[in-house]
Write a protein that holds these residues in place. Structure first.
Motif, PDB file in Angstrom:
ATOM      1  N   UNK A  36       0.796  -1.232   0.000  1.00  0.00           N
ATOM      2  CA  UNK A  36       0.000   0.000   0.000  1.00  0.00           C
ATOM      3  C   UNK A  36       0.832   1.288   0.000  1.00  0.00           C
ATOM      4  N   UNK A  37       1.871   1.348   0.812  1.00  0.00           N
ATOM      5  CA  UNK A  37       2.704   2.546   0.858  1.00  0.00           C
ATOM      6  C   UNK A  37       3.480   2.719  -0.450  1.00  0.00           C
ATOM      7  N   UNK A  38       4.007   1.629  -0.969  1.00  0.00           N
ATOM      8  CA  UNK A  38       4.753   1.683  -2.224  1.00  0.00           C
ATOM      9  C   UNK A  38       3.837   2.114  -3.369  1.00  0.00           C
ATOM     10  N   UNK A  39       2.657   1.567  -3.387  1.00  0.00           N
ATOM     11  CA  UNK A  39       1.693   1.908  -4.427  1.00  0.00           C
ATOM     12  C   UNK A  39       1.308   3.389  -4.354  1.00  0.00           C
ATOM     13  N   UNK A  40       1.113   3.894  -3.143  1.00  0.00           N
ATOM     14  CA  UNK A  40       0.753   5.300  -2.966  1.00  0.00           C
ATOM     15  C   UNK A  40       1.864   6.232  -3.450  1.00  0.00           C
ATOM     16  N   UNK A  41       3.112   5.775  -3.335  1.00  0.00           N
ATOM     17  CA  UNK A  41       4.256   6.585  -3.775  1.00  0.00           C
ATOM     18  C   UNK A  41       4.649   6.320  -5.224  1.00  0.00           C
ATOM     19  N   UNK A  42       3.929   5.425  -5.887  1.00  0.00           N
ATOM     20  CA  UNK A  42       4.236   5.109  -7.284  1.00  0.00           C
ATOM     21  C   UNK A  42       5.530   4.341  -7.447  1.00  0.00           C
ATOM     22  N   UNK A  47      12.947   1.627 -12.717  1.00  0.00           N
ATOM     23  CA  UNK A  47      12.616   3.029 -13.002  1.00  0.00           C
ATOM     24  C   UNK A  47      12.203   3.261 -14.448  1.00  0.00           C
ATOM     25  N   UNK A  48      12.658   2.433 -15.358  1.00  0.00           N
ATOM     26  CA  UNK A  48      12.299   2.626 -16.769  1.00  0.00           C
ATOM     27  C   UNK A  48      10.824   2.325 -17.027  1.00  0.00           C
ATOM     28  N   UNK A  49      10.140   1.725 -16.058  1.00  0.00           N
ATOM     29  CA  UNK A  49       8.720   1.386 -16.222  1.00  0.00           C
ATOM     30  C   UNK A  49       7.790   2.387 -15.536  1.00  0.00           C
ATOM     31  N   UNK A  50       8.327   3.531 -15.091  1.00  0.00           N
ATOM     32  CA  UNK A  50       7.513   4.556 -14.452  1.00  0.00           C
ATOM     33  C   UNK A  50       6.595   5.193 -15.487  1.00  0.00           C
ATOM     34  N   UNK A  92      17.737   0.152  -8.766  1.00  0.00           N
ATOM     35  CA  UNK A  92      17.306   0.726 -10.043  1.00  0.00           C
ATOM     36  C   UNK A  92      15.832   1.105 -10.027  1.00  0.00           C
ATOM     37  N   UNK A  93      15.232   1.172  -8.823  1.00  0.00           N
ATOM     38  CA  UNK A  93      13.827   1.534  -8.676  1.00  0.00           C
ATOM     39  C   UNK A  93      13.619   3.037  -8.607  1.00  0.00           C
ATOM     40  N   UNK A  94      12.363   3.443  -8.401  1.00  0.00           N
ATOM     41  CA  UNK A  94      12.011   4.852  -8.302  1.00  0.00           C
ATOM     42  C   UNK A  94      10.680   4.990  -7.586  1.00  0.00           C
ATOM     43  N   UNK A  95      10.493   6.112  -6.871  1.00  0.00           N
ATOM     44  CA  UNK A  95       9.175   6.465  -6.324  1.00  0.00           C
ATOM     45  C   UNK A  95       9.045   7.979  -6.351  1.00  0.00           C
TER      46      UNK A  95
END
Length: 102
Positions: A36-42, A47-50, A92-95
């Motif tokens: 839930x927290x990760x989803x709320x922060x996108x 990161x290339x799939x943002x 290599x992630x992103x939020x």
């Protein structure tokens, strides 16, 4: 009396080690994109799939490993994040809470 005191000390040390290792194991769990927290922060592990339309703040090169909140070692595949206590994020992630490391 000496045996019971010795047993107490051994069991106490073993218990302390178990608790310390248990905390370390829990810290190694990865954050799921569906959390839930990760989803709320996108949060995205890649990161290339943002979704750039949904998150216009995203810029090329923004990844967790160069974010001020990232707590992992340089060059590691994953590390801790101040936002996700006890869990790791992909380097290599992103939020949407991304803040460039100074």
């Amino acid at each position: 009396m000496k045996n019971s005191r010795r047993q107490f000390m051994i069991l106490s040390a073993a218990g302390a080690c178990t608790l310390a290792l248990n905390g370390k194991v829990q810290a190694q769990a990865m954050v799921a994109e569906t959390d839930p927290q990760a989803s709320a922060l996108g949060y995205k592990a890649d990161a290339s799939k943002v979704d750039k339309a949904k998150y216009p703040k995203y810029g090329a090169g923004q990844e967790c490993d160069n974010c001020a909140l990232y707590q992992g070692k340089a060059g590691s595949a994953a590390g801790g994040c101040a936002l996700f206590a006890g869990k790791q994020v992909a380097a290599k992630g992103w939020c949407s809470a991304y803040a460039k490391k100074a």
